[in-house]
Design a protein around this motif. Structure first.
Motif, PDB file in Angstrom:
ATOM      1  N   ARG A  12       0.852  -1.192   0.000  1.00  0.00           N
ATOM      2  CA  ARG A  12       0.000   0.000   0.000  1.00  0.00           C
ATOM      3  C   ARG A  12       0.885   1.237   0.000  1.00  0.00           C
ATOM      4  N   ARG A  13       0.682   2.122  -0.993  1.00  0.00           N
ATOM      5  CA  ARG A  13       1.511   3.322  -1.121  1.00  0.00           C
ATOM      6  C   ARG A  13       1.310   4.227   0.077  1.00  0.00           C
ATOM      7  N   TYR A 136       6.010   2.090   0.029  1.00  0.00           N
ATOM      8  CA  TYR A 136       4.841   1.235   0.255  1.00  0.00           C
ATOM      9  C   TYR A 136       4.992   0.545   1.605  1.00  0.00           C
TER      10      TYR A 136
END
Length: 196
Positions: A12-13, A136
């Motif tokens: 997940r950025r 991330y």
């Protein structure tokens, strides 16, 4: 979509350009990330640095390899990094770039690996002149980070896989159209040659 059930993790950025995907699903045993990941062929490169991981990644079949193309930056290498699930339910990342790759802010050099656990930070690109880095966070399925955001991760995986599927379908359609035009042009040339 059944494929999302097999995803073992999600990146997940947390920092960086919105041109990079918000999530990168990690579904196959080995996930190759880069600007042109189709250039990856297993078995992989020979490592230049000696480490505890100086052997190749365990063999996997081509159906167990997923290739994720990120075209958001020319600073990404064709094959930037490779994520692979390990038997102990964690993961390992293998670096294939000199462009500022790090795990938990510790630099990882080209040709070396780093172990990953749930919640680890992965920096795909270091900060460059006029170009911020891209980071991330890893969430492993069933681990605390995933459980804390299960609704988000489950929905994000499905949406990301659906978007990738639609992109691939559009690419295949465009390739078929080009092939049809080339075939028509070839047939025209052949007819012109036959009439001589």
């Amino acid at each position: 979509m059944e494929h999302d059930r097999a995803c073992w993790g999600v990146l997940r950025r947390t920092k960086g350009d919105a041109a990079f995907p918000e999530v990168i699903p990690l579904c196959a045993t080995r996930v190759v990330v880069g600007r042109r990941p189709e250039h990856y062929e297993a078995p992989d490169t020979v490592f230049r640095t000696a480490s505890a991981h100086d052997d190749a990644l365990p063999d996997v079949t081509s159906t167990q390899i997923d290739r994720v193309a990120l075209e958001a930056s020319k600073r990404l290498s064709k094959v930037h990094c490779i994520f692979q699930r390990t038997e102990d339910t964690n993961a390992v990342v293998e670096c294939h770039t000199n462009n500022g790759f790090a795990v938990n802010q510790a630099p990882v050099g080209k040709g070396t690996r780093a172990s990953l656990s749930d919640g680890d930070g992965v920096q795909l690109l270091g900060d460059g002149p006029g170009q911020p880095g891209v980071s991330y966070e890893l969430a492993l399925r069933g681990a605390p980070t995933w459980r804390a955001g299960a609704v988000f991760y489950d929905a994000a995986v499905v949406a990301a896989l659906r978007a990738r599927g639609e992109t691939r379908r559009a690419t295949l359609k465009a390739l078929r159209e080009v092939a049809t035009r080339l075939e028509a042009a070839n047939n025209t040339v052949m007819r012109a040659t036959d009439t001589r």
